[in-house]
Design a protein around this motif. Sequence first.
Motif, short mmCIF file in Angstrom:
data_model
loop_
_atom_site.label_atom_id
_atom_site.label_comp_id
_atom_site.label_asym_id
_atom_site.label_seq_id
_atom_site.Cartn_x
_atom_site.Cartn_y
_atom_site.Cartn_z
N THR A 65 0.83 -1.21 0.00
CA THR A 65 0.00 0.00 0.00
C THR A 65 0.87 1.25 0.00
OG1 THR A 65 -1.47 -1.19 1.48
CG2 THR A 65 -1.97 1.11 1.11
N SER A 66 1.86 1.29 0.90
CA SER A 66 2.63 2.53 1.00
C SER A 66 3.56 2.72 -0.19
CB SER A 66 3.37 2.62 2.34
OG SER A 66 4.34 1.62 2.42
N SER A 67 4.19 1.64 -0.69
CA SER A 67 5.07 1.81 -1.87
C SER A 67 4.27 2.27 -3.07
CB SER A 67 5.73 0.51 -2.30
OG SER A 67 6.17 -0.25 -1.25
N LEU A 68 3.07 1.68 -3.22
CA LEU A 68 2.26 2.03 -4.39
C LEU A 68 1.80 3.48 -4.30
CD1 LEU A 68 0.94 1.22 -7.02
CD2 LEU A 68 -0.90 0.13 -5.76
N ALA A 69 1.33 3.87 -3.12
CA ALA A 69 0.88 5.25 -2.94
C ALA A 69 2.04 6.22 -3.21
CB ALA A 69 0.35 5.44 -1.52
N GLU A 70 3.22 5.88 -2.69
CA GLU A 70 4.38 6.76 -2.84
C GLU A 70 4.80 6.85 -4.31
OE1 GLU A 70 7.61 5.56 -0.33
OE2 GLU A 70 8.73 7.43 -0.66
N ALA A 71 4.84 5.70 -4.98
CA ALA A 71 5.24 5.70 -6.39
C ALA A 71 4.25 6.48 -7.24
CB ALA A 71 5.37 4.26 -6.89
N LEU A 72 2.94 6.27 -7.00
CA LEU A 72 1.94 6.96 -7.80
C LEU A 72 2.01 8.47 -7.58
CD1 LEU A 72 -1.10 4.57 -7.31
CD2 LEU A 72 0.11 4.98 -9.45
N GLU A 73 2.35 8.84 -6.36
CA GLU A 73 2.44 10.25 -6.00
C GLU A 73 3.68 10.92 -6.59
OE1 GLU A 73 0.31 12.04 -4.19
OE2 GLU A 73 1.57 13.85 -4.18
N CYS A 74 4.81 10.22 -6.51
CA CYS A 74 6.09 10.88 -6.80
C CYS A 74 6.73 10.54 -8.15
CB CYS A 74 7.11 10.54 -5.71
SG CYS A 74 6.53 10.94 -4.06
N VAL A 75 6.40 9.38 -8.71
CA VAL A 75 7.10 9.00 -9.94
C VAL A 75 6.45 9.64 -11.16
CG1 VAL A 75 7.74 7.07 -11.44
CG2 VAL A 75 7.95 6.83 -8.97
N GLY A 76 7.26 10.35 -11.92
CA GLY A 76 6.78 10.96 -13.15
C GLY A 76 7.77 10.66 -14.27
N TYR A 77 7.77 11.47 -15.31
CA TYR A 77 8.68 11.26 -16.42
C TYR A 77 9.92 12.14 -16.27
CZ TYR A 77 4.88 8.95 -19.03
OH TYR A 77 3.89 8.10 -19.45
N CYS A 78 11.08 11.60 -16.65
CA CYS A 78 12.32 12.37 -16.69
C CYS A 78 12.15 13.51 -17.72
CB CYS A 78 13.47 11.46 -17.11
SG CYS A 78 14.97 12.33 -17.59
N SER A 79 12.61 14.70 -17.36
CA SER A 79 12.41 15.85 -18.24
C SER A 79 13.19 15.72 -19.56
CB SER A 79 12.85 17.13 -17.52
OG SER A 79 14.25 17.06 -17.28
N ARG A 80 14.22 14.87 -19.57
CA ARG A 80 15.03 14.70 -20.78
C ARG A 80 14.59 13.49 -21.60
NH1 ARG A 80 18.00 18.46 -22.77
NH2 ARG A 80 19.68 17.07 -23.42
N CYS A 81 14.58 12.31 -20.95
CA CYS A 81 14.35 11.08 -21.72
C CYS A 81 12.96 10.48 -21.52
CB CYS A 81 15.41 10.04 -21.38
SG CYS A 81 15.19 9.31 -19.74
N ARG A 82 12.17 11.05 -20.63
CA ARG A 82 10.82 10.57 -20.35
C ARG A 82 10.74 9.20 -19.69
NH1 ARG A 82 5.81 11.86 -23.34
NH2 ARG A 82 6.02 9.78 -24.18
N THR A 83 11.85 8.69 -19.15
CA THR A 83 11.72 7.42 -18.44
C THR A 83 11.04 7.70 -17.11
OG1 THR A 83 12.82 5.36 -17.81
CG2 THR A 83 13.91 7.39 -17.12
#
Lengths: 201, 201
Positions: free
Chosen positions: A44-62
């Motif tokens: 629960t906490s890893s998923l919530a954290e990842a959904l909240e914080c993980v986005g695309y890299c401004s250069r390569c979009r990973t």
Amino acid sequence: MSFSPLVEQLMESLRVLPGVGPKSAQRMAMHLLERDREGGRRLTSSLAEALECVGYCSRCRTLTEETTCTLCCSPRRDPSVLCVVESPADMLAFEEAGGFQGLYFVLHGHLSPLDGIGPEDIGLDQLEARLEEGGVEEIVLATNPTAEGEATAHYIATQLADREIRLSRLAYGMPMGGELEYVDGGTLSRAFTGRQPFQSD
Amino acid sequence: MSFSPLVEQLMESLRVLPGVGPKSAQRMAMHLLERDREGGRRLTSSLAEALECVGYCSRCRTLTEETTCTLCCSPRRDPSVLCVVESPADMLAFEEAGGFQGLYFVLHGHLSPLDGIGPEDIGLDQLEARLEEGGVEEIVLATNPTAEGEATAHYIATQLADREIRLSRLAYGMPMGGELEYVDGGTLSRAFTGRQPFQSD
């Protein structure tokens, strides 16, 4: 009769995971509730954290929780070669294979007009912007060797035709360790057409 | 090289799910982050809610968010027959098969001395307490037909031997729709030993 509403809701929610049908969802829900509540709380906490914080890299979009990913920031990578891939998993596969020292650009999919996925949805405007900055000499179009991947590679190649940039595509041929007898006809004929002079090591 | 820390952490957490190895965990994490963040958020909240609110029914120990489950509260069920099962999924299987009108008692596992799982871990003290209340005339020991399930059934039968309660075990034999040729020897010999007088319908 069925499980209680909250258990049913959990099973339903687990089905968003790829490859998880009703039976696996039930097994997963039972496992989490009966045997591994601690693991469930961590999930629960890893998923919530990842959904909240993980986005695309401004250069390569990973996918990354940083503005620009570690790889794009690395001074040891060669910014003159850009490898265009469909997904972060493909990028990781190249890194694990080793050898490539350039940078990446992640499309997060392929063109698919029927599903309404156009050039901007796979970040091609951002790719153009990046090329405008200069410094890129070669682009390796490493989309999947599927109909959609091929079409996407062709589209990108057409868009970039006017630029002074070398475009390349991954080689087609026999997979290493494969047996000729079991390789499909399309691959076999591409391997034959693309045959190379024999080199003894 | 690997994915960013939060993505790696999510992949690691997904591996608590049964049947999920490194590759599936990666595929699931990519799916949630790239294509279905809404589904991921629903999963987070359902899982958190279920872990918080779902506990054991005070009567039958099945998973429920209520103190006593709907089935135990139902006036239409016969409280004189108690079916002892290893898991809530087994209980659901009986309900789906239909026909049984009694109540259940869920062990949440089986005896396993090597893993430190003793009688109290599978709620046998609670089962005894329930029998003390009176009213139960028959107990169907419906643990799995595995070595551990058999041993658990035998243990319970021994414990309850002094009581005036009929004890029964599920019948062994050919599975319906099964083909004789493919049934294992153990099952076949049990089916032969337990043969019944032929009845024309």
